[in-house]
Design a protein around this motif. Structure first.
Motif, mmCIF file in Angstrom:
data_model
loop_
_atom_site.group_PDB
_atom_site.id
_atom_site.type_symbol
_atom_site.label_atom_id
_atom_site.label_comp_id
_atom_site.label_asym_id
_atom_site.label_seq_id
_atom_site.Cartn_x
_atom_site.Cartn_y
_atom_site.Cartn_z
ATOM 1 N N TYR A 178 0.808 -1.212 0.000
ATOM 2 C CA TYR A 178 0.000 0.000 0.000
ATOM 3 C C TYR A 178 0.844 1.267 0.000
ATOM 4 C CZ TYR A 178 -3.883 -3.077 1.268
ATOM 5 O OH TYR A 178 -4.822 -4.055 1.290
ATOM 6 N N ALA A 179 2.015 1.215 0.618
ATOM 7 C CA ALA A 179 2.816 2.426 0.789
ATOM 8 C C ALA A 179 3.541 2.846 -0.473
ATOM 9 C CB ALA A 179 3.823 2.222 1.915
ATOM 10 N N GLU A 180 3.871 1.898 -1.338
ATOM 11 C CA GLU A 180 4.688 2.226 -2.500
ATOM 12 C C GLU A 180 3.848 2.467 -3.738
ATOM 13 O OE1 GLU A 180 7.950 -0.054 -3.777
ATOM 14 O OE2 GLU A 180 8.765 -0.212 -1.781
ATOM 15 N N ASP A 181 3.541 3.679 -4.008
ATOM 16 C CA ASP A 181 2.905 4.037 -5.270
ATOM 17 C C ASP A 181 3.098 5.531 -5.482
ATOM 18 O OD1 ASP A 181 1.686 3.637 -7.633
ATOM 19 O OD2 ASP A 181 -0.287 3.157 -6.843
ATOM 20 N N PRO A 182 4.338 5.940 -5.790
ATOM 21 C CA PRO A 182 4.652 7.354 -5.855
ATOM 22 C C PRO A 182 4.117 8.069 -7.091
ATOM 23 C CG PRO A 182 6.557 6.080 -6.509
ATOM 24 C CD PRO A 182 5.506 5.097 -6.054
ATOM 25 N N ASP A 183 3.803 7.337 -8.145
ATOM 26 C CA ASP A 183 3.373 7.991 -9.380
ATOM 27 C C ASP A 183 1.930 8.487 -9.267
ATOM 28 O OD1 ASP A 183 5.794 7.306 -10.490
ATOM 29 O OD2 ASP A 183 5.021 5.507 -11.475
ATOM 30 N N ILE B 166 -7.378 4.870 -21.252
ATOM 31 C CA ILE B 166 -7.369 4.642 -19.801
ATOM 32 C C ILE B 166 -6.789 3.265 -19.491
ATOM 33 C CG2 ILE B 166 -8.829 4.364 -17.756
ATOM 34 C CD1 ILE B 166 -10.677 6.515 -19.047
ATOM 35 N N GLY B 167 -7.186 2.267 -20.254
ATOM 36 C CA GLY B 167 -6.638 0.922 -20.062
ATOM 37 C C GLY B 167 -5.140 0.894 -20.282
ATOM 38 N N GLU C 85 0.269 0.436 -18.322
ATOM 39 C CA GLU C 85 1.676 0.862 -18.286
ATOM 40 C C GLU C 85 2.114 1.167 -16.862
ATOM 41 O OE1 GLU C 85 1.719 4.154 -20.989
ATOM 42 O OE2 GLU C 85 1.722 2.850 -22.774
ATOM 43 N N ARG C 86 1.238 1.799 -16.100
ATOM 44 C CA ARG C 86 1.535 2.109 -14.701
ATOM 45 C C ARG C 86 1.756 0.822 -13.908
ATOM 46 N NH1 ARG C 86 -0.096 6.155 -10.913
ATOM 47 N NH2 ARG C 86 -0.550 5.263 -8.881
ATOM 48 N N ALA C 87 0.898 -0.164 -14.118
ATOM 49 C CA ALA C 87 1.016 -1.438 -13.411
ATOM 50 C C ALA C 87 2.315 -2.151 -13.793
ATOM 51 C CB ALA C 87 -0.186 -2.325 -13.717
ATOM 52 N N GLU C 88 2.688 -2.097 -15.066
ATOM 53 C CA GLU C 88 3.933 -2.737 -15.507
ATOM 54 C C GLU C 88 5.150 -2.066 -14.873
ATOM 55 O OE1 GLU C 88 4.113 -2.989 -19.757
ATOM 56 O OE2 GLU C 88 2.205 -4.085 -19.853
ATOM 57 N N ARG C 89 5.142 -0.731 -14.815
ATOM 58 C CA ARG C 89 6.267 -0.011 -14.186
ATOM 59 C C ARG C 89 6.371 -0.379 -12.706
ATOM 60 N NH1 ARG C 89 4.109 4.330 -17.008
ATOM 61 N NH2 ARG C 89 3.284 5.217 -15.090
#
Length: 137
Positions: free
Chosen positions: A77-82, A95-96, A101-105
């Motif tokens: 939960y803590a790590e999602d800086p973007d 949107i997909g 892309e966000r999930a892959e990064r």
């Protein structure tokens, strides 16, 4: 009919597959998955010692595969800086793509972090021994 007629209208626009067509798609996907080359990783299966709503509910533990008692903990939960930024004109495909892309990064960052921790642990606690690999689907 449901209470949400807009949703019903959208669902009516979707192609309706016959049972035979749906089964054929499932078989094709299953065959493709079976033919995919096997992959392996040094990351052990995670443990989730605390369930939500526990304050540590997002902690995933990756224990040493040799059972020495060490484990790397990752706070999901803590790590999602973007920040999430979606243009107002974005289509559902946009949107997909943005979320994909966000999930892959994020997955690449987590994987690298866990692998680094495991390799560091093996270098310190089990010198000369490589972390065992496990097969993943």
């Amino acid at each position: 009919m449901s209470a949400d007629t807009d949703l019903d209208d959208l669902a009516a626009l979707l192609p309706q597959l016959s049972t035979r067509e749906a089964f054929a798609e499932l078989e094709t996907a299953q065959r493709a998955a079976e033919q995919a080359p096997p992959q392996s990783t040094i990351i052990p299966e995670p443990e989730f010692p605390h369930a939500w709503p526990h304050p540590k509910g997002g902690i995933a533990r990756f224990p040493c595969a040799l059972g020495c008692g060490w484990a790397h903990e990752h706070d999901s939960y803590a790590e999602d800086p973007d920040p999430i930024s979606v243009p107002l004109t974005a289509t559902s495909e946009d949107i997909g793509r943005i979320f994909g892309e966000r999930a892959e990064r994020r997955a690449a960052r987590v994987r690298a972090s866990v692998e680094t921790a495991i390799r560091g642990h093996f270098a310190d606690a089990h010198p000369g021994q490589e972390p065992p690999k496990r097969r993943i689907a």
